[in-house]
Scaffold this motif. Structure first.
Motif, short mmCIF file in Angstrom:
data_model
loop_
_atom_site.label_atom_id
_atom_site.label_comp_id
_atom_site.label_asym_id
_atom_site.label_seq_id
_atom_site.Cartn_x
_atom_site.Cartn_y
_atom_site.Cartn_z
N TYR A 46 0.43 -1.24 -0.39
CA TYR A 46 0.07 -0.09 -0.21
C TYR A 46 0.98 1.35 -0.19
CZ TYR A 46 -3.22 3.60 1.21
OH TYR A 46 -4.80 4.51 1.53
N GLU A 84 -3.91 -1.30 -7.10
CA GLU A 84 -3.11 -1.69 -5.63
C GLU A 84 -3.33 -3.03 -6.69
OE1 GLU A 84 -2.11 -0.12 -3.19
OE2 GLU A 84 -1.72 -1.99 -2.34
N GLY A 85 -3.54 -3.30 -7.04
CA GLY A 85 -3.58 -4.80 -7.50
C GLY A 85 -2.41 -5.30 -8.59
N TYR A 119 0.86 -5.41 -6.23
CA TYR A 119 0.45 -6.87 -5.27
C TYR A 119 0.47 -7.51 -6.57
CZ TYR A 119 -1.42 -10.51 -2.71
OH TYR A 119 -1.82 -11.17 -2.26
N LYS A 140 -4.95 -3.04 11.94
CA LYS A 140 -6.17 -3.92 11.32
C LYS A 140 -5.83 -4.70 9.83
CE LYS A 140 -7.09 0.73 9.37
NZ LYS A 140 -8.09 1.83 8.36
N GLY A 141 -7.00 -5.25 9.93
CA GLY A 141 -6.63 -6.43 8.66
C GLY A 141 -5.81 -7.26 8.69
N PRO A 142 -5.00 -8.69 7.86
CA PRO A 142 -4.10 -9.13 7.76
C PRO A 142 -2.58 -8.56 8.15
CG PRO A 142 -5.33 -8.89 5.47
CD PRO A 142 -5.71 -8.07 6.32
N PRO A 143 -2.05 -9.29 8.34
CA PRO A 143 -0.44 -8.44 8.82
C PRO A 143 -0.08 -8.43 7.49
CG PRO A 143 -0.73 -11.22 9.71
CD PRO A 143 -1.95 -10.72 8.72
N ARG A 144 0.53 -7.90 7.30
CA ARG A 144 1.37 -6.50 6.24
C ARG A 144 2.55 -7.12 5.80
NH1 ARG A 144 0.60 -0.78 8.95
NH2 ARG A 144 -1.76 -0.42 7.48
N LYS A 145 2.77 -7.79 4.38
CA LYS A 145 4.29 -8.13 4.19
C LYS A 145 4.98 -7.03 4.10
CE LYS A 145 3.74 -12.46 1.85
NZ LYS A 145 3.18 -12.95 0.35
#
Lengths: 109, 119
Positions: free
Chosen positions: A29, A45-46, A49, A70-75
């Motif tokens: 992001y 964004e996609g 990604y 918030k949301g899933p872990p960030r890579k």
């Protein structure tokens, strides 16, 4: 950003993202946000990604999973030695291309 | 369901169900986008490689969940041309599908034709 700019950008986007990652670690992001700030407003964004997934699979970047509020872990991605090599190659190719195009514009051969 | 014909392995089935549940939890618009993308990806993507397929849809779920968390509008996630995004995304995963088989067949046919030409 016009259609032509979007088309031209496609081939160089990978290099741009790797160059960005050579300066500092970042997550997807952040990279998209940075590109938008730079005027690359049509970048999805996609797209970034998918590009990062590929860079990871090819072993150009190191990845660390960082928990987020918030949301899933960030890579979080960093450029590694192999990625740096790839980036050097990208810049050589870019120099070649831009010199040739500049010559064309000036009417030379 | 037809997916079970493709995803044979039990572990893969479990992970596929987990993916479905993650999609179910997404806000409406994102969930619709997930289903539309999934339809396209499963038609054209890795159809004979369960683990590749699972990796693909899991990454898709990650992207959509992250986008919800970051408040990224759907159009900014998939871009002006969703097909282009889907194609680019799909390229990251191995395995065959009818379209990939046809591409391989074309490449092989031209290789053979080239060999004929040089003879």
């Amino acid at each position: 950003m016009g259609k032509q700019a979007t088309e031209m950008l496609k081939g160089t986007l990978e290099g741009i993202v790797l160059a960005l990652l050579s300066g500092r670690a970042a997550y997807g992001y952040e990279i998209t946000a940075w590109l938008r700030d730079q005027g690359f407003t049509d970048i999805a964004e996609g797209t970034i990604y998918a590009l990062l997934i590929r860079a990871e699979q090819r072993g150009l970047v190191d990845v660390e999973k960082v928990p987020s509020e918030k949301g899933p872990p960030r890579k979080v991605y960093t450029l590694n030695a192999r990625g740096q090599e790839y980036l050097n190659e990208f810049w050589r190719t870019w120099s070649f291309l831009s010199e040739r195009l500049e010559q064309l514009r000036e009417g030379g051969r | 369901m037809w997916i079970e014909k493709i995803v044979g392995d039990l572990g893969d089935k479990k992970r596929y169900r987990e993916y479905r549940e993650r999609v179910r939890q997404l806000p409406d618009g994102y969930r619709e986008a997930a289903l539309a993308l999934e339809r396209y990806l499963l038609h054209l993507g890795p159809s004979n490689d369960g683990s590749s397929l699972i990796a693909m849809v899991t990454d898709l779920a990650d992207l959509l969940e992250q986008s919800v968390a970051a408040g990224t509008p759907l159009r900014d996630v998939v871009g002006a041309d969703p097909v282009e995004f889907a194609e680019e995304f799909m390229q990251n995963y191995g395995g065959g599908s009818w379209i990939r088989k046809e591409r391989d067949r074309l490449a092989t046919a031209i290789d053979r034709a080239e060999a004929e030409e040089r003879r």
